[in-house]
Design a protein around this motif. Structure first.
Motif, PDB file in Angstrom:
ATOM      1  N   ARG A  37       0.718  -1.265  -0.167  1.00  0.00           N
ATOM      2  CA  ARG A  37      -0.142   0.064  -0.160  1.00  0.00           C
ATOM      3  C   ARG A  37       0.864   1.208  -0.167  1.00  0.00           C
ATOM      4  O   ARG A  37       0.707   2.343  -0.679  1.00  0.00           O
ATOM      5  N   SER A  38       1.942   1.408   0.866  1.00  0.00           N
ATOM      6  CA  SER A  38       2.800   2.328   1.066  1.00  0.00           C
ATOM      7  C   SER A  38       3.942   2.513   0.328  1.00  0.00           C
ATOM      8  O   SER A  38       4.500   3.548   0.271  1.00  0.00           O
ATOM      9  N   ASP A  71       1.751  -4.012   5.492  1.00  0.00           N
ATOM     10  CA  ASP A  71       2.299  -2.987   4.718  1.00  0.00           C
ATOM     11  C   ASP A  71       3.886  -3.201   4.699  1.00  0.00           C
ATOM     12  O   ASP A  71       4.523  -3.975   5.425  1.00  0.00           O
ATOM     13  N   ASP A 115      -3.132  -5.009   2.510  1.00  0.00           N
ATOM     14  CA  ASP A 115      -3.174  -4.822   3.927  1.00  0.00           C
ATOM     15  C   ASP A 115      -4.550  -5.323   4.636  1.00  0.00           C
ATOM     16  O   ASP A 115      -4.602  -5.474   5.659  1.00  0.00           O
TER      17      ASP A 115
END
Length: 484
Positions: free
Chosen positions: A25-26, A63, A222
Motif C-alpha cells: 500500500r505505502s 504493509d 493490508d
C-alpha cells in the motif's frame, strides 16, 4: 557447533538488485530499495538498544514497514514477535507480559492500542518514525549471515482451547518450511505471490520467507479485499493463500470469468475444507491445494490436490518433502489416532513453558492434538481436533465431518458441532447454526440422517447470529460446549 547461512535477502540483492521485491500500500520497492529500507530500520533499532537476542513486538498493518521489520531484525540477530492487530488490549497485555520484549513497535493505525496494552516500563515507538530517522551511515555490525539455530520469530498460538502460548520458530524452522514448499511448488522465475493473509499469522508470515528465498516478488494487501484479489489474478499473480470463506467470496465475485492462465495454485488452509466449495473451485478450473499445518510447524506440512489420489479424495493429503507423519493409535475402530509430525520445520518449544513443550515434543515428534488416519501409501486424513472429538456410546463423532454435511444444506451459512453430556451415551452431538434461509430442526436432522450414521446426527440445533471465534478467526467450539 554454530550453523551459519547467508542472509537470503543479501543473496537476492547480489544476484539481481533491480528486480521487483515488494508492492504494498505505502511503497513499491526493488530488491536493493528494500535492502536500503531494511538496513536503515536496523540501524535505527540498534540506536534504540536492540541487538542480538532482543525481542521486538510489533502491532502493525500488513504493509511495507512490516516486511522491512522482518528482515531488519534478522540483520540484528533479534527476535520478531508479530502481534494480532485484531486482539483486544487485554489479550495483547497478557502476551506482552509473558514476552517481556525490549520494545513494542506500532504504526499510525495501531499506536493507540499499543499504548493501551503496553505494560508499565515498556517503550512504544512508531515504526514510521524509525524508518524516517534512519542514519545516513550504516553501522558495521549488521549481520550478513544468520545463525540457523537461533530464534527468528515467536508466534502466539490461536488458543482455540485456552490461553495462547508463544511458539518459538528458529531460522532453520523457517528455512525448512520454505524448502519443503519449494519441493512441491517448484518455484521458477516469473512466479509472483499475493499475500492477503495477515502477517501476524504463520501462514501469512511464511510467505515472506518463501518469496525471499525463492526470489519471487511479493504483492501485499493490508486486508482481504475480494475485488483487489480478483484484479491481482487478472494482472498475473501466480500463487496465493486463502481460507475457505475468502475462496468462496472470490468464486462468487468472479462468477463465470475464466481462470487466468498465469495462476498456478491457490493454497487453501485455516480449518476444515467444505467439500462442496472445493468441488466448485476445481470445476471452475482453479488448482486448489489444500493444506494442513500448525503454528508449531512453521506453516503447512501436508498438501492435497497435487496428485490423482488426493484429487479423488479431497479429504486427504500427503506430507511435503522432508516431513514425516505418524499416527499414535487411540484404540478407535476406525484406526484413527493423534497425528504426529517430525521434520526440521517443527518448532523448538514454547516460550517459558517447559511442561507444555514436553507434552507436545517427544522423541523428536510433534504431538499435534489433531486426530486423523494414515494409509499405507501415505494418505493423511485429518478428522478433527482431539479436544473436540465426541465419543458417543463408544463411537467417535468428528465435528468437522458433521459440519461439512450441514454446510451443504442450502439454508446453512455455517455450522459448529460440539458435544453435550448424555446419561445414556456419555455424549451426543449438538450444532450451532448460522442460517441465511429457512430450515427447521426436523429438516436439518433429516438432511444429516441421509448422509451420516444416526449417532452423528445432532440432537438439537441452536440458531445464532454468528459463531464464537478467537482473534485469528477460528471457531471456538469449547465456548459452545461450556454453557451446554
Amino acid at each position: 557447533m554454530t550453523r551459519l547461512a547467508p542472509d537470503p535477502l543479501l543473496e537476492r540483492v547480489a544476484h539481481e538488485p533491480e528486480a521487483p521485491a515488494l508492492r504494498a500500500r505505502s511503497a513499491t520497492w526493488t530488491r536493493v530499495q528494500l535492502l536500503r529500507a531494511v538496513d536503515g530500520l536496523a540501524a535505527a533499532l540498534l540506536a534504540e538498544g536492540i541487538g542480538e537476542g532482543s525481542r521486538v513486538a510489533a502491532l502493525l498493518d500488513d504493509d511495507a514497514p512490516a516486511v522491512a521489520l522482518v528482515h531488519a531484525l534478522r540483520r540484528l540477530g533479534a527476535v520478531h514477535v508479530p502481534l494480532n492487530r485484531r486482539a483486544a488490549p487485554a489479550e495483547l497485555r497478557y502476551q506482552l507480559e509473558l514476552l517481556s520484549p525490549a520494545l513494542l513497535l506500532a504504526d499510525r493505525a495501531g499506536l493507540e492500542r499499543a499504548r493501551e496494552a503496553s505494560p508499565a516500563g515498556l517503550g512504544v515507538e512508531r515504526i514510521e518514525a524509525l524508518l524516517a530517522a534512519a542514519p545516513c551511515g550504516l553501522p558495521p555490525v549488521l549481520r550478513t549471515e544468520i545463525d540457523l539455530d537461533t530464534a527468528a520469530t515467536i508466534l502466539f498460538t490461536s488458543g482455540t482451547t485456552g490461553r495462547p502460548r508463544g511458539a518459538i520458530l528458529t531460522h532453520d524452522n523457517q528455512r525448512a518450511s520454505a524448502h519443503a514448499w519449494a519441493g512441491l511448488l517448484r518455484p521458477v522465475p516469473g512466479h509472483r505471490w499475493l499475500a492477503c493473509l495477515p502477517l501476524f499469522h504463520v501462514a501469512g508470515l511464511a510467505i515472506i520467507t518463501r518469496v525471499t528465498r525463492w526470489g519471487a516478488p511479493l504483492e501485499l494487501l493490508d486486508r482481504f479485499d475480494v475485488a483487489a484479489v480478483s484484479a491481482a489474478l487478472d494482472d498475473g499473480v501466480t500463487h496465493l493463500s486463502l481460507v475457505p470463506t475468502q475462496l468462496e467470496a472470490l468464486l462468487t465475485v468472479r462468477a463465470d470469468r475464466p481462470v487466468p492462465e498465469s495462476l498456478q495454485a491457490v493454497l487453501l488452509g485455516g480449518g476444515p475444507m467444505p467439500q462442496a466449495l472445493l468441488a466448485r473451485a476445481r470445476e471452475a478450473g482453479y488448482r486448489v491445494l489444500t493444506t494442513y499445518g500448525l503454528t508449531e510447524t512453521g506453516s503447512g506440512v501436508v498438501s492435497g490436490g497435487g496428485d490423482p489420489a488426493t484429487l479423488a479424495d479431497p479429504r486427504t493429503g500427503r506430507a511435503l518433502p522432508g516431513v514425516e507423519l505418524r499416527i499414535e493409535p487411540d484404540g478407535s475402530a476406525d484406526g484413527a489416532g493423534e497425528i504426529l509430525v517430525r521434520g526440521e520445520m517443527v518448532f523448538g518449544g514454547y516460550l517459558d513453558d517447559a511442561e507444555a513443550t514436553r507434552v507436545r515434543l517427544r522423541d523428536g515428534w510433534l504431538h499435534t492434538g489433531d486426530v486423523g488416519t494414515l494409509s499405507e501409501d501415505g494418505l493423511l486424513r485429518v478428522l478433527d481436533r482431539r479436544d473436540d472429538l465426541i465419543v458417543s456410546g463408544g463411537e467417535n463423532v468428528y465435528p468437522a465431518e458433521v459440519e461439512s454435511v450441514l454446510a451443504a444444506h442450502p439454508a446453512v451459512h455455517e455450522a459448529a458441532v460440539f458435544g453435550v453430556t448424555d446419561e445414556r451415551w456419555g455424549a451426543v452431538p449438538a450444532a450451532a447454526v448460522v442460517l441465511h434461509g429457512e430450515a427447521g430442526d426436523d429438516e436439518l436432522a433429516a438432511f444429516c440422517r441421509e448422509r451420516l450414521a444416526g449417532y452423528k446426527v445432532p440432537i438439537r440445533f441452536e440458531r445464532r447470529q454468528d459463531l464464537p471465534r478467537n482473534a485469528f478467526g477460528k471457531v471456538q467450539r469449547h465456548r459452545l460446549r461450556e454453557p451446554a
